[in-house]
Design a protein around this motif. Structure first.
Motif, PDB file in Angstrom:
ATOM      1  N   SER A 156      -9.377 -20.401   7.578  1.00 48.44           N
ATOM      2  CA  SER A 156     -10.531 -20.275   8.465  1.00 48.44           C
ATOM      3  C   SER A 156     -11.643 -21.264   8.158  1.00 48.44           C
ATOM      4  CB  SER A 156     -11.084 -18.845   8.387  1.00 48.44           C
ATOM      5  OG  SER A 156     -11.546 -18.564   7.074  1.00 48.44           O
ATOM      6  N   ARG A 158     -11.245 -24.611   7.456  1.00 47.74           N
ATOM      7  CA  ARG A 158     -10.939 -25.920   8.038  1.00 47.74           C
ATOM      8  C   ARG A 158     -11.490 -26.081   9.467  1.00 47.74           C
ATOM      9  NH1 ARG A 158      -7.230 -29.882   6.634  1.00 47.74           N
ATOM     10  NH2 ARG A 158      -6.769 -31.348   8.319  1.00 47.74           N
ATOM     11  N   PRO A 159     -11.210 -25.143  10.399  1.00 48.97           N
ATOM     12  CA  PRO A 159     -11.750 -25.323  11.752  1.00 48.97           C
ATOM     13  C   PRO A 159     -13.271 -25.290  11.806  1.00 48.97           C
ATOM     14  CG  PRO A 159     -10.706 -23.171  11.510  1.00 48.97           C
ATOM     15  CD  PRO A 159     -10.332 -23.957  10.310  1.00 48.97           C
ATOM     16  N   ARG A 160     -13.909 -24.634  10.855  1.00 52.57           N
ATOM     17  CA  ARG A 160     -15.372 -24.626  10.832  1.00 52.57           C
ATOM     18  C   ARG A 160     -15.917 -26.007  10.453  1.00 52.57           C
ATOM     19  NH1 ARG A 160     -13.980 -19.309  10.211  1.00 52.57           N
ATOM     20  NH2 ARG A 160     -15.541 -17.751  10.831  1.00 52.57           N
ATOM     21  N   GLU A 162     -14.199 -28.752  10.996  1.00 53.73           N
ATOM     22  CA  GLU A 162     -13.843 -29.580  12.147  1.00 53.73           C
ATOM     23  C   GLU A 162     -14.869 -29.419  13.278  1.00 53.73           C
ATOM     24  OE1 GLU A 162      -9.892 -28.315  13.042  1.00 53.73           O
ATOM     25  OE2 GLU A 162      -8.973 -29.790  11.693  1.00 53.73           O
ATOM     26  N   TYR A 163     -15.389 -28.194  13.447  1.00 51.98           N
ATOM     27  CA  TYR A 163     -16.414 -27.983  14.471  1.00 51.98           C
ATOM     28  C   TYR A 163     -17.678 -28.765  14.136  1.00 51.98           C
ATOM     29  CZ  TYR A 163     -19.685 -25.687  17.637  1.00 51.98           C
ATOM     30  OH  TYR A 163     -20.615 -25.441  18.612  1.00 51.98           O
ATOM     31  N   VAL A 175     -13.518 -27.892  19.338  1.00 48.16           N
ATOM     32  CA  VAL A 175     -12.806 -27.124  18.321  1.00 48.16           C
ATOM     33  C   VAL A 175     -13.150 -25.639  18.448  1.00 48.16           C
ATOM     34  CG1 VAL A 175     -12.482 -26.758  15.841  1.00 48.16           C
ATOM     35  CG2 VAL A 175     -12.834 -29.083  16.720  1.00 48.16           C
ATOM     36  N   MET A 177     -13.327 -22.751  16.364  1.00 45.25           N
ATOM     37  CA  MET A 177     -13.283 -22.493  14.926  1.00 45.25           C
ATOM     38  C   MET A 177     -12.863 -21.065  14.580  1.00 45.25           C
ATOM     39  SD  MET A 177     -17.303 -22.414  13.901  1.00 45.25           S
ATOM     40  CE  MET A 177     -18.500 -21.356  14.705  1.00 45.25           C
ATOM     41  N   GLN A 180      -7.916 -19.310  14.439  1.00 42.41           N
ATOM     42  CA  GLN A 180      -7.032 -18.892  13.347  1.00 42.41           C
ATOM     43  C   GLN A 180      -7.437 -17.544  12.781  1.00 42.41           C
ATOM     44  OE1 GLN A 180      -7.172 -22.193  10.616  1.00 42.41           O
ATOM     45  NE2 GLN A 180      -5.503 -23.265  11.633  1.00 42.41           N
TER      46      GLN A 180
END
Length: 206
Positions: A156, A158-160, A162-163, A175, A177, A180
């Motif tokens: 969890s 990684r997408p944050r 990426e955002y 993205v 976030m 996932q």
């Protein structure tokens, strides 16, 4: 290397700094602040937030900008603990849904010096009571934005990150976030349901 500079989006003014550009992007993405516009210039701190609805839980995404004269590990550790304690789940319902990590707090520490930073920010990511704390270091004088190393983070977190990259103009695609986190939640619920069904079946059979 962890030291990263955000590229200036084409639509940004040529003389704008990373803080100004990020605040502008936050407004475009639906974030708002209850503080007057001159709060940042006068007092060196401003908070932007946006409510979030994640499955059955409500939360928010928060960006805290704090101007600091000096940055070190002690400051990073103290701020992470303080911010997480402020935003973590308080009541029974929030604690029960804390597995969804519905609150994300980016603490943007804006240094007033012109010295580059290379702190390992991964060590200061904190998850507690449904809140995820992610530190960000910004040095406007040299256009530097430092955030946790993406390669070392999975799940969890990684997408944050990426955002954040999307907001900084380093990623073109939007993205989600929380995707996932939601998937993991429903998988967990399915596993629990199967276990309960197995227990119930064994009781009936007995």
């Amino acid at each position: 290397m962890q030291e990263l500079k955000a590229e200036k989006p084409i639509e940004s003014p040529a003389d704008s700094d990373p803080v100004t550009r990020l605040m502008q992007r936050l407004r475009e993405e639906g974030f708002s602040s209850n503080q007057p516009e001159d709060e940042w210039n006068n007092f060196g701190e401003v908070i932007f937030s946006r409510p979030e609805k994640i499955s059955v839980a409500t939360g928010e995404t928060v960006f805290i900008f704090t101007r600091i004269p000096e940055l070190n590990e002690r400051v990073l550790r103290q701020t992470s603990q303080s911010v997480v304690n402020t935003y973590k789940a308080k009541n029974v319902t929030q604690k029960a849904l804390s597995v969804l990590q519905s609150t994300t707090v980016y603490h943007c520490l804006v240094t007033t010096s012109d010295q580059p930073h290379n702190e390992v920010l991964n060590d200061f990511i904190t998850r507690s009571g449904g809140a995820t704390f992610i530190p960000v270091v910004i040095v406007p004088e040299i256009n530097q934005v430092l955030y946790p190393n993406l390669e070392e983070k999975i799940g969890s977190i990684r997408p944050r990150v990426e955002y954040l990259q999307f907001l900084l103009g380093e990623r073109r695609e939007p993205v989600n976030m929380h995707r996932q986190t939601i998937q993991a939640f429903w998988i967990s619920m399915a596993v629990v349901a199967v276990l309960l069904a197995a227990v119930l079946f064994s009781v009936i059979a007995y």
